[in-house]
Design a protein around this motif. Structure first.
Motif, short mmCIF file in Angstrom:
data_model
loop_
_atom_site.label_atom_id
_atom_site.label_comp_id
_atom_site.label_asym_id
_atom_site.label_seq_id
_atom_site.Cartn_x
_atom_site.Cartn_y
_atom_site.Cartn_z
N GLY A 181 -1.33 16.28 2.29
CA GLY A 181 -2.77 16.40 2.50
C GLY A 181 -3.55 15.19 2.05
O GLY A 181 -4.75 15.06 2.38
N GLY A 182 -2.90 14.30 1.33
CA GLY A 182 -3.57 13.11 0.82
C GLY A 182 -3.59 11.97 1.82
O GLY A 182 -3.18 12.13 2.98
N SER A 183 -4.04 10.82 1.34
CA SER A 183 -4.22 9.65 2.19
C SER A 183 -3.60 8.42 1.55
O SER A 183 -3.50 8.32 0.32
N LEU A 184 -3.20 7.49 2.40
CA LEU A 184 -2.76 6.17 1.98
C LEU A 184 -3.23 5.17 3.02
O LEU A 184 -3.34 5.51 4.22
N ARG A 185 -3.44 3.95 2.57
CA ARG A 185 -3.78 2.87 3.49
C ARG A 185 -2.75 1.77 3.33
O ARG A 185 -2.63 1.19 2.24
N GLY A 187 0.78 -1.23 0.00
CA GLY A 187 0.00 0.00 0.00
C GLY A 187 0.80 1.28 0.00
O GLY A 187 0.24 2.37 -0.07
N GLY A 188 2.12 1.16 0.10
CA GLY A 188 2.93 2.37 0.06
C GLY A 188 2.94 3.00 -1.32
O GLY A 188 2.44 2.43 -2.29
N GLN A 220 7.66 1.74 1.19
CA GLN A 220 8.04 3.15 1.11
C GLN A 220 6.80 4.04 0.98
O GLN A 220 5.93 3.79 0.15
N VAL A 221 6.76 5.07 1.79
CA VAL A 221 5.75 6.11 1.69
C VAL A 221 6.48 7.42 1.44
O VAL A 221 7.36 7.81 2.22
N THR A 222 6.13 8.08 0.35
CA THR A 222 6.74 9.35 0.01
C THR A 222 5.64 10.39 -0.14
O THR A 222 4.71 10.20 -0.93
N VAL A 223 5.76 11.47 0.61
CA VAL A 223 4.77 12.54 0.58
C VAL A 223 5.43 13.77 -0.02
O VAL A 223 6.42 14.29 0.51
N SER A 224 4.91 14.22 -1.14
CA SER A 224 5.48 15.37 -1.82
C SER A 224 4.76 16.63 -1.35
O SER A 224 3.55 16.65 -1.17
N SER A 225 5.54 17.68 -1.17
CA SER A 225 4.96 18.94 -0.69
C SER A 225 4.64 19.86 -1.83
O SER A 225 4.97 19.61 -2.98
#
Length: 129
Positions: A15-19, A8-9, A124-129
């Motif tokens: 501001g988004g979501s992941l499960r 799920g990564g 891996q979870v990557t959150v872009s700004s």
């Protein structure tokens, strides 16, 4: 043989979501607390959230309060981490882990990395700004 497999990564905007989901096998799932930890580049592995074997109690790190939720399905041997309102500082490799239930355990048991016997390979979870 014990396996914990995370899925799920991915890449998501701030501001988004992941499960995230963790599929377990090779042990009696309901006899284990499940947790999510994370490790950002250049940093140590840190506790995110945990849930007791029966799902009755959850614990969380202060930085996820109100944003993340942990759940488990003992019929399917899965544990999920719902992550909302993601921030760039949430970028990390996320690991699921399993700790044997201890009847005499205080709450600190569920936060401590050394309580956890089994670990997944991480996602891996990557959150872009």
């Amino acid at each position: 043989q014990v396996h914990l497999v995370e899925s799920g990564g991915g890449l998501v905007q701030a501001g988004g979501s992941l499960r995230l989901s963790c599929a377990a096998s090779g042990f009696t799932f309901s006899d284990y607390a499940m947790a999510w930890f994370r490790q950002a580049p250049g940093k140590g592995r840190e506790f995110v959230m945990s849930i007791t074997g029966n799902g009755a109690v959850t614990y969380y790190a202060e930085f996820v309060k109100g944003r993340f939720t942990i759940s488990r399905d003992n019929a399917k041997d899965t544990a999920d981490l719902q992550m909302n309102q993601l921030k760039s500082e949430d970028t990390a490799v996320y690991y699921c882990a399993a700790a044997p239930t201890r009847r005499d355990a205080g709450s600190s048991y569920y936060y401590i990395i050394t309580s956890y016997e089994y670990w997944g390979q991480g996602t891996q979870v990557t959150v872009s700004s």
